[in-house]
Design a protein around this motif. Sequence first.
Motif, PDB file in Angstrom:
ATOM      1  N   LEU A  21      47.722 -92.926  63.593  1.00 31.15           N
ATOM      2  CA  LEU A  21      47.246 -91.945  64.567  1.00 31.15           C
ATOM      3  C   LEU A  21      46.184 -92.560  65.472  1.00 31.15           C
ATOM      4  O   LEU A  21      45.594 -93.596  65.156  1.00 31.15           O
ATOM      5  CB  LEU A  21      46.676 -90.715  63.858  1.00 31.15           C
ATOM      6  N   ALA A  22      45.956 -91.901  66.581  1.00 26.33           N
ATOM      7  CA  ALA A  22      44.954 -92.378  67.534  1.00 26.33           C
ATOM      8  C   ALA A  22      44.404 -91.188  68.293  1.00 26.33           C
ATOM      9  O   ALA A  22      45.016 -90.116  68.346  1.00 26.33           O
ATOM     10  CB  ALA A  22      45.596 -93.368  68.514  1.00 26.33           C
ATOM     11  N   ASN A  23      43.240 -91.386  68.880  1.00 27.42           N
ATOM     12  CA  ASN A  23      42.711 -90.389  69.816  1.00 27.42           C
ATOM     13  C   ASN A  23      41.620 -91.005  70.674  1.00 27.42           C
ATOM     14  O   ASN A  23      41.368 -92.221  70.600  1.00 27.42           O
ATOM     15  CB  ASN A  23      42.243 -89.126  69.086  1.00 27.42           C
ATOM     16  N   LYS A  24      41.009 -90.193  71.498  1.00 26.38           N
ATOM     17  CA  LYS A  24      39.959 -90.683  72.389  1.00 26.38           C
ATOM     18  C   LYS A  24      38.560 -90.394  71.831  1.00 26.38           C
ATOM     19  O   LYS A  24      37.670 -91.226  71.925  1.00 26.38           O
ATOM     20  CB  LYS A  24      40.093 -90.006  73.765  1.00 26.38           C
ATOM     21  N   SER A  25      38.375 -89.222  71.250  1.00 24.89           N
ATOM     22  CA  SER A  25      37.025 -88.770  70.881  1.00 24.89           C
ATOM     23  C   SER A  25      36.651 -89.059  69.441  1.00 24.89           C
ATOM     24  O   SER A  25      35.603 -88.578  68.986  1.00 24.89           O
ATOM     25  CB  SER A  25      36.893 -87.268  71.149  1.00 24.89           C
ATOM     26  N   SER A  26      37.486 -89.820  68.748  1.00 28.17           N
ATOM     27  CA  SER A  26      37.206 -90.124  67.348  1.00 28.17           C
ATOM     28  C   SER A  26      36.864 -88.823  66.605  1.00 28.17           C
ATOM     29  O   SER A  26      37.548 -87.817  66.796  1.00 28.17           O
ATOM     30  CB  SER A  26      36.068 -91.145  67.271  1.00 28.17           C
ATOM     31  N   SER A  27      35.803 -88.830  65.799  1.00 27.79           N
ATOM     32  CA  SER A  27      35.391 -87.609  65.086  1.00 27.79           C
ATOM     33  C   SER A  27      34.164 -86.991  65.746  1.00 27.79           C
ATOM     34  O   SER A  27      33.380 -86.291  65.102  1.00 27.79           O
ATOM     35  CB  SER A  27      35.082 -87.943  63.626  1.00 27.79           C
TER      36      SER A  27
END
Lengths: 85, 205
Positions: free
Chosen positions: B86-92
């Motif tokens: 998985l991936a995203n921009k805003s992390s946690s």
Amino acid sequence: MEALKAELKNKIITTLNLEDIAVEDIADNDPLFGDGLGLDSIDALELIVILDKDYGIKLVDPKEGKSIFQSIETMAAYISANRTK
Amino acid sequence: MISNKTNIQSYIKIENNEIVLNGTSVFKTEPTDFADFAKQAYRNFEMQYPKFFKMDALSKLAFLGSELLLSPIVSAEKENNIALVLANKSSSLDTDVKYQESISDKENYFPSPAVFVYTLPNICLGEISIRHQLKSENSFFIFDAFNGEFLSNYSNILLNTNKADLVLCGWTEFFNDNYKAFLCIISAAENENYKNENINTLYHK
């Protein structure tokens, strides 16, 4: 004491996000961990925070938690005897 | 390394109070916040997993998406070698901010252990793994924007090196109640449904 037990049940449901459990579902002597409410180790830490934040009780020895957090009954008895707020 | 052709088997998108599974809307609510939307979705699909309510928003988002993709294919009888990428921009960051707020006042300093445990983005991978008893490869990446090529290449490497039989990969972005999840299952199995599609085209569809 009865009011404190009801307060604790509400706090536990809200703080620990026990979405499917109502106050009426928790008996005073139900085990909080294991086969009872099924709380986990992170929940145990949250219970320690509740003692500190809401009742001014700092648990110095974590081993004490095992007997204090057996049930709502034991929690309420410990809080009644040791609360500073 | 022999590079075998891999195929998208199924995909899911969650955004704007709606869940779209393989191109079909399967759940939609009136405009509401994510917490309410997630709770309604959980009830709608009768997920029966109380730990869901203890998760932070990012984990709930990843959990909802993965649940609808994995539940039909995960076997209780054998080990499931399903990698998670998985991936995203805003992390946690959404949870990081909440945690920071709980420790910013020295006079009212009560850090929450239950919030703290979600101050890493890859915790959502752990939640999915626990749910489906996966002991397989998993990775979480941070990008400025959706990077379908990377996700596709990384998944293909896992499949072509026999590190996984299937890969659940995608994008799970959550910050300040803005969210979007795009998840898909990739494997070497033949599938004509998406032969003219790739991760990028499905994400932007």
